[in-house]
Design an enzyme around this catalytic site. Sequence first.
Site, PDB file in Angstrom:
ATOM      1  N   PHE A 479       0.831  -1.150   0.000  1.00 45.61           N
ATOM      2  CA  PHE A 479       0.031  -0.049  -0.223  1.00 45.61           C
ATOM      3  C   PHE A 479       0.735   1.315  -0.169  1.00 45.61           C
ATOM      4  CE2 PHE A 479      -3.419   2.323   2.570  1.00 45.61           C
ATOM      5  CZ  PHE A 479      -3.808   3.398   1.736  1.00 45.61           C
ATOM      6  N   CYS A 480       0.799   2.211  -1.036  1.00 43.75           N
ATOM      7  CA  CYS A 480       1.307   3.206  -0.817  1.00 43.75           C
ATOM      8  C   CYS A 480       2.871   3.150  -1.016  1.00 43.75           C
ATOM      9  CB  CYS A 480       0.992   4.497   0.149  1.00 43.75           C
ATOM     10  SG  CYS A 480       1.547   5.998   0.009  1.00 43.75           S
ATOM     11  N   VAL A 481       3.698   3.803  -0.117  1.00 46.10           N
ATOM     12  CA  VAL A 481       5.132   3.418  -0.132  1.00 46.10           C
ATOM     13  C   VAL A 481       5.269   1.823   0.134  1.00 46.10           C
ATOM     14  CG1 VAL A 481       7.162   4.233   0.765  1.00 46.10           C
ATOM     15  CG2 VAL A 481       5.633   5.790   0.521  1.00 46.10           C
TER      16      VAL A 481
END
Length: 752
Positions: A479-481
């Site tokens: 998720f995301c980074v």
Amino acid sequence: MAVAQRSRAKRELLASVAPSEAQSVDIAKASSKAGSAASPGAKAAKSVRNGPASKAVKAATKKASPKTAPKTAPKTAPKTTQQTAKQPASAASQAGQGARASGASSTAQSKTDQQASAFGSGHAGNPFSAATQAWSSLLDGKATWPGVDPAKLREMVGAGQLGQLGQLGQLGQLPEAWRPWLGAAANAQNGAAPEFIKGLEPVGQAVGALGQSLGSTLQSLAGLSIPPEQLQAIQQDYLQQAGQIWNQALQQPEAVKVSDKRFASPEWNQSPGSAFMASMYLLNARTLQRLADNLTGDDKARQRVRFAVQQWADAASPANFLAFNPEALSKAISTKGESLTQGLGHLLNDIRQGHMSQTDESVFEVGVNVATTEGSVVYENPYFQLIEYKPLTAQVHEVPFLFVPPCINKYYILDLQPENSLVRYLLSQGHRVFMVSWVNADDSLAKATWDDYVEHGVTRAIDVTREIAGVEQVNALGFCVGGTLLATALATLAAQGRKPVRSLTLLTAFLDFVNTGTMDVFVDEAMVRMREMTMGPDSPAGGGLLRGNELAATFSFLRANDLVWNYVIGNYLKGELPPAFDLLYWNSDSTNLPGPMYTWYLRNTYLENKLCKPGAVKVCGVPLDMRRLDMPTFIYGSREDHIVPWDSAYASTQVVSGPRTFVLGASGHIAGVINPPEKKKRSHWVSSARTLPATAQAWMETATEQPGSWWPVWSGWLAEQSGKMVPAPRQPGSRQHPVIEAAPGRYVKRKA
């Protein structure tokens, strides 16, 4: 003309290499010309008492105080010489006593002292400052260096080639004439060119890069313009609308209405003066935004101007000021000032806690009413804890599932409340679920790198999950980074001949940073280089920490009206507590990041976009090639995402090489992801095209909108990758990895 050139070159060198020393050099020169016997530090303090460098000069004065004069200084030396040549005297006392004992002449000593005084004093303990003043005198033509051409050096400085200054350390043996004014550091090198001069090469390169980037930025901003016909049209529209508002305020003041949500309370429309002020503010803000939108020139410069204009317009709203906010004033009167007292208390509390309250934080506690899904910590190292959750079904898929959340926030965004927990939803679908809980970095991780997070973080989490479950492969989500870290780890493992992940899910994650949205206004060479110099691996401390409140403030100002000024009005002007909201509690629970890891990420992603370019960068010692990601991949983007624009999320479909599925959800970066089916909110888009087009816009033309959450679509896809059903494990962990403590564990509770 030559004098002017030398003066300009000197100013550029001092301003670039050691700005805080430039004024001290001028003060020392003035003292020398006056011929006064007073302390140079005292004269410096007097001449800049009201200037911006007064504190620095006072510190220099303290260093140069006669009380601190070296005890080995010659007692017969003139008082003025003792006060103005402490650093040469110190150098002489440390390295030249033998020469004086053998009968060095007083004339030579006096000449040396005079030469030393031309380069200032008080820098025996600061070779960088001593060298800077030495270069200043060289540029002024007051001193010479054997083997160094002053004219060539002035030309090099004038051309901005500061990175070549490190070449001065290649001159070989250090002549005796240099020692008095290069300071004690020169004498510690046993005759060789001092290492601190050689070490200035990366500093010079960094300063040169900063200057070049800033110059380029200023040049691009200066090149912006508005076509005359558009400017004239904007001016005419403004005058026409301003006239209408003015006439209406004079003739029918009760008819002036404001529709913006910031002025939605009845008090704004009940007061003609407030309604007129709000209407004119909105007109001015719209006009400024139109001017910014119609600029022509460099795209990044235009984006920065638009962002700056938007920030100014948001901050300048009359609703943000007590004197102009009729709602806040009315409440202050009705509560007899109690609302102002409470608002001041809220402000002081926010100052103490280091961030603005976006929710009533006293309502929530991690492990009590957020992050409550039952589980156990089964592994930990300095980077993360691994949580295994208790199954909710009698049978589970044989392929376990691993969550890799972003390390810039706490993991429990995926496990807020039972009704909106993605973790609990996956457990209910018959999966054996593991979660990475990143540590909130402290000084012990100040030198940790991106490679460390890949090797000791993601890769280790995958291996431990496999060991506990007794399987060769797992399904993994980033998720995301966390998605960027996970994809980097998997590509690195693939280069080493390992493929421990059966399927990959990327939620609002970058692999191709071609379009970073609003975040792009913050990132350029100057910004990245400055971060590298202050907290990167080559910084003076060899690392550092990016504090969580810095990142939190940056993300908040991307939506300043909603996440900043809304709470200024409510918390401080009206004295209200914000409502309890689990998502905003998580948003305020920020984390620190190691400086070397952060600066590597900035340069190789946002600035240079290297991750998606095969072989452009090495991770864990191997060239990175994202094309090695040939497993089935599910990619999700949020349509209103201001952090990972959805077309950038879609760009990942062109980076990986395996079977790909893309789904677009409504709403933003977080709200779009956390959308449980039971809520029956929002919508999502899917496409039945067999192959994914090259661009997001082309995909959108083939997509159809579906009501409700995207979770069931993903769950159906994941079931196909998860193998057969097997009995759920009776206990968490294994003999090799026993339970350490109950979830959510210690790491997630550590505050920034």
